[in-house]
Design a protein around this motif. Structure first.
Motif, short mmCIF file in Angstrom:
data_model
loop_
_atom_site.label_atom_id
_atom_site.label_comp_id
_atom_site.label_asym_id
_atom_site.label_seq_id
_atom_site.Cartn_x
_atom_site.Cartn_y
_atom_site.Cartn_z
N VAL A 106 0.84 12.47 -1.68
CA VAL A 106 0.86 11.14 -2.33
C VAL A 106 2.25 10.84 -2.88
CG1 VAL A 106 -0.13 9.75 -4.15
CG2 VAL A 106 -1.58 11.34 -2.91
N LEU A 107 2.81 11.85 -3.54
CA LEU A 107 4.14 11.66 -4.13
C LEU A 107 5.20 11.41 -3.06
CD1 LEU A 107 4.65 14.11 -7.11
CD2 LEU A 107 4.64 11.61 -7.09
N LEU A 114 9.15 3.96 -1.91
CA LEU A 114 10.04 3.52 -2.98
C LEU A 114 11.49 3.45 -2.48
CD1 LEU A 114 9.23 2.88 -5.89
CD2 LEU A 114 10.33 5.03 -6.55
N ALA A 115 11.87 4.49 -1.74
CA ALA A 115 13.23 4.50 -1.21
C ALA A 115 13.46 3.29 -0.31
CB ALA A 115 13.47 5.80 -0.43
N ALA A 116 12.46 3.00 0.53
CA ALA A 116 12.58 1.86 1.44
C ALA A 116 12.72 0.57 0.64
CB ALA A 116 11.36 1.79 2.36
N MET A 117 11.86 0.41 -0.38
CA MET A 117 11.90 -0.81 -1.18
C MET A 117 13.24 -0.96 -1.87
SD MET A 117 8.03 -0.52 -2.57
CE MET A 117 8.05 -1.73 -3.85
N LEU A 118 13.74 0.16 -2.34
CA LEU A 118 15.03 0.13 -3.02
C LEU A 118 16.13 -0.32 -2.07
CD1 LEU A 118 15.96 0.90 -5.90
CD2 LEU A 118 16.87 3.01 -4.88
N VAL A 119 16.11 0.27 -0.87
CA VAL A 119 17.12 -0.10 0.11
C VAL A 119 16.99 -1.58 0.47
CG1 VAL A 119 17.82 0.22 2.51
CG2 VAL A 119 17.44 2.20 1.05
N SER A 182 3.70 15.98 4.95
CA SER A 182 3.27 15.39 3.68
C SER A 182 3.66 13.92 3.57
CB SER A 182 3.88 16.17 2.52
OG SER A 182 5.29 16.18 2.65
N ALA A 183 4.57 13.47 4.40
CA ALA A 183 5.00 12.08 4.31
C ALA A 183 4.25 11.18 5.28
CB ALA A 183 6.50 11.97 4.57
N GLN A 193 -3.99 5.29 16.40
CA GLN A 193 -2.78 5.08 15.57
C GLN A 193 -3.05 4.34 14.27
OE1 GLN A 193 0.03 3.22 18.23
NE2 GLN A 193 1.14 5.13 18.46
N LEU A 194 -4.18 3.65 14.20
CA LEU A 194 -4.48 2.90 12.98
C LEU A 194 -4.50 3.85 11.79
CD1 LEU A 194 -5.32 0.13 11.85
CD2 LEU A 194 -7.68 0.93 12.01
N ASN A 195 -3.77 3.49 10.74
CA ASN A 195 -3.64 4.44 9.62
C ASN A 195 -3.77 3.72 8.29
OD1 ASN A 195 -0.88 3.49 8.81
ND2 ASN A 195 -0.58 4.02 10.96
N THR A 196 -3.58 4.49 7.23
CA THR A 196 -3.81 3.94 5.89
C THR A 196 -2.88 2.78 5.56
OG1 THR A 196 -2.59 5.87 5.20
CG2 THR A 196 -4.92 5.81 4.63
N SER A 197 -1.82 2.60 6.33
CA SER A 197 -0.94 1.46 6.04
C SER A 197 -1.73 0.15 6.17
CB SER A 197 0.26 1.45 6.98
OG SER A 197 -0.16 1.26 8.31
N PHE A 198 -2.79 0.16 6.98
CA PHE A 198 -3.64 -1.01 7.11
C PHE A 198 -4.25 -1.36 5.76
CE2 PHE A 198 -7.79 -2.96 8.16
CZ PHE A 198 -7.33 -4.06 8.86
N LEU A 199 -4.70 -0.32 5.05
CA LEU A 199 -5.31 -0.56 3.73
C LEU A 199 -4.26 -1.06 2.74
CD1 LEU A 199 -7.61 2.59 3.54
CD2 LEU A 199 -8.14 0.29 4.39
N ILE A 200 -3.05 -0.49 2.85
CA ILE A 200 -1.99 -0.95 1.95
C ILE A 200 -1.71 -2.44 2.20
CG2 ILE A 200 0.43 -0.64 1.29
CD1 ILE A 200 0.21 2.27 2.12
N ALA A 201 -1.67 -2.80 3.48
CA ALA A 201 -1.40 -4.20 3.82
C ALA A 201 -2.48 -5.12 3.25
CB ALA A 201 -1.30 -4.37 5.34
N ILE A 202 -3.74 -4.71 3.40
CA ILE A 202 -4.83 -5.53 2.87
C ILE A 202 -4.71 -5.64 1.34
CG2 ILE A 202 -7.35 -5.70 2.57
CD1 ILE A 202 -6.32 -6.29 5.41
N GLY A 203 -4.38 -4.50 0.72
CA GLY A 203 -4.18 -4.52 -0.74
C GLY A 203 -3.09 -5.49 -1.15
#
Lengths: 352, 297, 521
Positions: A106-107, A114-119, A182-183, A193-203
């Motif tokens: 998770v971390l 976070l790194a991506a957002m920062l960039v 872990s990443a 290929q569908l992954n948890t990023s789908f849930l993040i997007a919906i969130g």
């Protein structure tokens, strides 16, 4: 409200219809039957577990990029440099994912995002600042920045982070080392290929809904986009709103790229975000910036892209045909007069 | 080292690099004066570039290439005009869509027309020949002005022609009035729309010539998305010069030379990606003077 | 029988609208005689301009005919009308700012030398015409550097150059000082002598009495009557225009606040000088003081810096060179519009459709602005939607805004109702200062009265009001003191009660008289 909804959906349908007619001509020219081609596309997008899940997998970056673009357009600006942000975000996540070790999943994922957002934020800082506080045209500025970003990513990935064995290997791709386990975002229905990023997007769509319809800032942003002079007069801090809107657009763009890398590619692969920025802009326009419209348009775009691959595999129709389809929709989507020509407005009036 | 960078060769390259920008900036200036922030220059130019090769390839004549490039770009700009003027599409989104369309359609056509993917190059296709200007070709430094192809000279001539057209003739007056007070035309009973189309025609021709220069001006080749943002550089040059034709022309030429100088840096070991970035960075620099204009508001 | 040059017979024009079509002209007939000044009188939105646009070929009538010098004509476009000797001076000038006077004059009819426009010839034409009709212009000057009255003269010369025999003026005095208006009316006489006939659209009855020979009165798309001016009175005209007897004498407000000395200052500007705004205007050493319960009127021809005073007071223009703005004794000139609003400064803007409303939004979204920041209607960063909606409904009722629901697009409302929306929002937001800029421009008479009463009421309750208006009658009837602006300065201050006040204001408006604010009364 209802009438407006119907009208905007109808307009979308017309724009799509024109796009389909134009691309039909090109399909015919390629010696194929347009109906068969579209059938192949539909089948490739929606028939079977694999196809449906792949459509959803592709809808994730388009929903995300659509949100990123919507945030800027809602405040009356265009982030034409989304693609650059997507690449940068992807690279940042890829590097942090590959070179940080020993973190709980998770971390680690959080750190990558976070790194991506920062960039993304750092990259969009200059254009946002110059647009909001100094009136520099953001359309050209962000577009130029996008070219620079893509070149920069290519340089960093190939000259700095690429591993020896990748250069000599047969892959022939500019790419960085694979990220740690872990990443990686876990797959929802392995092995698809569908992954948890789908849930993040919906969130994020839910957050966008709350922001747009329920908050003071959301209201002010909407007014700024619709009538900047009115917003200024009404006491909206125009500059700050423009600044943060464009900055957030960049952050969401970077997040789009990061989620692609962490969820699908597992390493930065140069070229992974081709056309994603442009398609994101279209998704936000098709979705009329609405918190429901954008995800719907994102899924639609995912289906088109996924279906198009199936189409080009099974028929003689190239992927450029789909690009033609998409660009025609972009051209038609804001053309008010087109609908008047087609007497849409009149019919609507007589109808109520 | 410095003498490599600032050589006559650099100057010649620079004037060449400036030519497509010059044409686009001329078209863009006219659009801007007529009140149209046109970001589709890029797309028109790309279409022009593609059809330049097509004309040159099928008719075995670079002149036919130029004509076909102009015709294709003109068709695109008229279509743009139709959507902008009659269908009232959003300027930026429409321009964005047109640029996408240009990339898509040239990419699509590449295969059936030339039977290849991504790019097309055939040394046997004739390209525009360099023309030497008699006396000038002998004078040091000034000789850089000689030895270019016809489009370069046409570009310089266009600066004067278009300036005279816009500022000294009756249609030019109307085109400029479009951007300031459209109603001044319609209350005199003339069609503002007609002049708006005339503007789009001019920009189509300009971008067509720019495209032709790119694809058949030197080597005859076409690669996917070969305009690579030059249209936007032109738009930035227009903004930089306040759409004043002589100034826009000057900006394009200075830009071309600066770009040529920058390219020399590659010889000094700078990574290609950074060299490729230079025109975009220069463009961003050109946007910056807007900051001072903005302060007035 | 005098010679009739022009007849409009039974003209009907209906504009389609999804809900209710607008009948702009309903069986309208109109006669113009040779060499007369004919006023076309009526309130805003009664179809005067529509009728003239039909005559000028900009609109086609649904029914009816036009007879010009005994011949039936039909104009497909303005060029037809111009060719038949009809010219129009529009309310908004049809000039190109970056062109010179001469270039504008010959625009679309340029004299040519070869393929180029002959600028010398154009300048010659301009100065010749200028001399012939006694209308002074400087042919080489750029329009954007000309005063509005010179721009108007260019427009007149332009249509004379086109060979106009019938000249239509649409609200020509809106941009002029009283003196300049008088000059214009003198020019009318000269034009009459040269054999021209004039149609003069206006809603100002004083001007009709002063300048016209005859008048046609319109109301709600219909012609009510056509009268000879020498045989009528202002009261009679007003009665016909409005449909009921009204008092045309100026109403004076009564100050009901405490004694003048105890009143505190609400807004104070001290020696404000600003940098130039985008149209090249700047304020020069402006000092003014608005006290509780006062309405301070700012008069002047449009574009003499009034808009800058308003923008400075509302925080929309902050590039001051010197001076300070005080609100209840505290400096505010560095604050953003948002902060200005949060401390309770309300601003009824003159740019109604640009600033006042978001024209693509509905009534609700337009009226929420400002309230959305109040604690009552929000919690943290979130809005209290139910409460807001209820409040907006209440406001719509209280201000009698005619609409079926708050989700109606604002542009479906009439001009008067849009202004009421702005008024409802701003007056309810105001804590003790109201900046009212052109509050009644283009609004029907019923709404004008309502709006004036609202402003008077607020002043009566101790609010300070800064009233900026180019309508001299409005300023005269509402203000307790009047400041007159010219070229970015406050050039004079007058008491609306003093004798000959209009003449004095007129002189100030024209820039005559120095700033003698010290030695008044």
């Amino acid at each position: 409200m209802k009438k407006e909804m119907i009208q905007s959906i109808l307009r979308l349908v017309i724009a799509l219809a024109i796009g389909l007619i134009v691309s039909s001509i090109f399909i015919l020219c390629a010696g194929e039957n347009p109906m068969e081609a579209y059938a192949a596309m539909l089948q490739g997008a929606f028939v079977g577990k694999l196809n449906i899940l792949t459509t959803l997998r592709w809808s994730v970056p388009y929903i995300m990029a659509g949100l990123a673009s919507a945030v800027a357009i809602r405040a009356g600006m265009f982030n034409m440099g989304l693609e650059g942000c997507i690449y940068l975000g992807g690279l940042a996540a890829g590097i942090v994912g590959a070179y940080t070790k020993g973190l709980p999943s998770v971390l680690h994922i959080g750190l990558c995002l976070l790194a991506a957002m920062l960039v993304g934020a750092v990259w969009m800082y200059l254009p946002s600042r110059l647009k909001a506080y100094h009136g520099v045209n953001e359309v050209i500025m962000t577009w130029m920045m996008s070219y620079i970003a893509v070149l920069l990513c290519q340089f960093l990935a190939s000259e700095v982070f690429q591993k020896e064995e990748d250069i000599t290997s047969a892959v022939q791709q500019v790419r960085t080392p694979e990220i740690m386990e872990s990443a990686k975002l876990s797959q929802l229905v392995p092995p698809y290929q569908l992954n948890t990023s789908f849930l993040i997007a919906i969130g994020l769509c839910v957050l966008y809904y709350l922001f747009a319809n329920r908050t003071k800032m959301g209201y002010e942003q909407k007014m700024l986009g619709m009538a900047p002079k009115f917003a200024e007069y009404g006491g909206v801090n125009v500059k700050r709103m423009q600044y943060y809107s464009l900055l957030f657009s960049g952050i969401l763009g970077a997040l789009t790229g990061a989620m692609e890398i962490l969820g699908v590619h597992y390493r930065y692969v140069h070229g992974f975000g081709l056309d994603m920025g442009a398609n994101g802009i279209l998704v936000s326009l098709m979705g009329r910036l609405s918190p429901f419209g954008v995800p719907a348009a994102g899924v639609f775009m995912g289906a088109v892209q996924n279906g198009a691959r199936a189409m080009s595999r099974n028929t003689n129709v190239s992927l450029d045909t789909v690009r033609i389809l998409i660009s025609v929709v972009v051209i038609c989507i804001t053309a008010e007069g087109l609908y008047e020509v087609l007497k849409i407005k009149k019919k609507m009036r007589e109808g109520d | 080292m410095l003498d490599i960078i600032f050589s006559e060769h650099t100057l010649i390259t620079g004037l060449g690099l400036a030519t497509p920008l010059l044409f686009c900036a001329l078209g863009g200036s006219i659009c801007s004066k007529a009140g149209n922030f046109n970001i589709a220059l890029e797309g028109f130019m790309l279409i022009g570039a593609f059809f330049g090769v097509v004309g040159s390839y099928f008719f075995k004549s670079p002149l036919a290439g130029v004509l076909l490039a102009v015709a294709a770009s003109l068709a695109a700009s008229m279509l743009y005009g139709l959507f902008l003027l009659q269908f009232k599409a959003h300027e930026v989104i429409l321009g964005f869509g047109f640029n996408m369309f240009a990339i898509a359609i040239t990419g699509w056509l590449l295969e059936p027309v030339f039977g290849g993917k991504g790019s097309f190059y055939d040394p046997s296709i004739p390209s525009l020949k360099a023309i030497d200007i008699p006396v000038v070709g002998q004078i040091p430094v000034l000789r850089c002005l000689s030895g270019h192809n016809i489009l370069v000279y046409l570009g310089w001539a266009s600066v004067i022609v278009l300036y005279l057209l816009l500022y000294k003739t009756a249609p030019g007056y109307k085109m400029r009035a479009l951007g300031e007070n459209k109603d001044a035309i319609s209350t005199n009973g003339l069609s503002a729309l007609k002049y708006a189309y005339l503007v789009e025609m001019l920009v189509g021709v300009c971008c067509g010539l720019a495209g032709a220069y790119l694809s058949i001006g030197g080597l005859t080749m076409f690669t996917e998305n070969m305009t690579a943002g030059r249209g936007f550089i032109a738009v930035a040059a227009v903004g930089f010069s306040g759409a004043y034709i002589p100034l826009a022309a000057l900006a394009s030429i200075v830009f071309g030379i600066a770009n040529a100088v920058a390219i020399q840096l590659q010889g000094l070991g700078m990574p290609t990606q950074f060299v490729d970035m230079i025109p975009y960075i220069l463009t961003i620099l050109m946007l910056l003077p807007e900051m001072y204009k903005h302060k007035k508001i | 029988m005098e010679n009739i040059v022009l007849q409009l017979n039974h003209i009907t024009k209906v504009f389609p609208h999804p809900e209710k079509p607008v009948v702009a002209n309903d069986d309208v007939s109109f006669e113009l005689r040779q060499g007369e000044v004919h006023a076309l009188v009526g309130e805003n939105g009664t179809g005067k301009s529509t009728l003239m646009n039909i005559l000028y070929g900009m609109l086609l009538p649904d029914e009816g005919t036009i007879t010009l010098e005994g011949e039936r004509v039909a104009f497909k476009n303005p060029r037809d009308a111009i060719a038949h000797g009809i010219g129009m001076v529009h309310q908004h000038f049809m000039l190109v700012p970056s062109f010179s006077v001469a270039e504008n004059l010959v625009f679309t009819y340029e004299p040519k030398k070869g393929i180029f426009v002959d600028l010398k010839e154009a300048e010659k034409i301009a100065s010749e015409l200028s001399e012939t009709y006694g209308l002074y212009v400087d042919p080489k000057k750029k329009i954007r550097e000309c005063t509005l009255s010179m721009q108007q003269r260019v427009e007149i010369l332009k249509i004379l150059f086109h060979g106009a025999k019938i000249l239509i003026f649409d609200e020509p005095t809106a941009v002029l000082t009283p003196q300049e208006s008088a000059e214009l009316f003198k020019a009318f006489d000269a034009l009459k002598k040269a054999g021209k006939s004039i149609i003069f659209i206006t809603h100002k009855l004083k001007e009709v009495m002063a300048a016209a020979d005859r008048a046609t009165i319109m109301r709600k798309g219909k012609v009510i009557d056509a009268v000879k001016i020498s045989g009528t009175s202002m009261e009679e005209l007003a009665g016909k225009m409005i449909g009921k007897k009204i008092d045309v004498t100026v109403r004076k407000m009564k100050n009901t606040g405490g004694p003048e000395k105890d009143r505190k200052s609400v807004l104070r500007m001290e020696h404000i000088s600003t940098e130039e705004n985008i149209s090249g205007m700047s304020l020069k050493d402006v000092t003014l003081d608005v006290k509780e319960g006062e309405i301070i009127g700012i008069a002047g021809i449009g574009g003499n810096g009034q808009e800058l005073i308003v923008e400075v007071a509302a925080g929309l223009f902050r590039r001051l060179k010197q001076g300070r703005v005080l609100y209840r004794g505290e400096e505010i000139h560095k604050l953003s519009p948002g902060t200005m609003r949060s401390i309770g400064i309300a601003h009824i803007t003159g740019e109604r459709y640009i600033r006042g409303v978001s024209s693509q939004s509905d009534i609700y979204d337009n009226m929420v602005m400002g309230f959305h920041r109040k604690e009552e209607y929000s919690s943290g960063m979130f809005l209290r939607l139910k409460k807001l909606r209820a409040w907006i409904r209440e406001l719509v009722q209280e201000f009698n805004i005619k609409t079926s629901s708050v989700t109606t697009p604002i542009m479906n409302l009439s001009g008067g109702n849009v202004q009421k929306c702005i008024l409802a929002r701003e007056l309810s937001l105001a804590e003790d200062l109201i900046i009212a800029e052109e509050p009644t421009r283009g609004v029907d008479i019923g709404s004008i009265e309502f709006i004036h009463n609202q402003l008077l009421q607020k002043a009566g309750r101790g609010y300070g009001v800064l009233l900026v208006s180019t309508d001299l009658d409005e300023v005269l009837s509402l203000s307790s003191r009047i400041l007159v602006m010219n070229a970015g300065r406050i050039i004079g201050e007058v008491d609306p009660e003093e004798p000959d006040v209009e003449k004095k204001i007129g002189l100030y408006m024209a820039g005559v008289g120095k700033a003698d604010r010290g030695d008044r009364e």
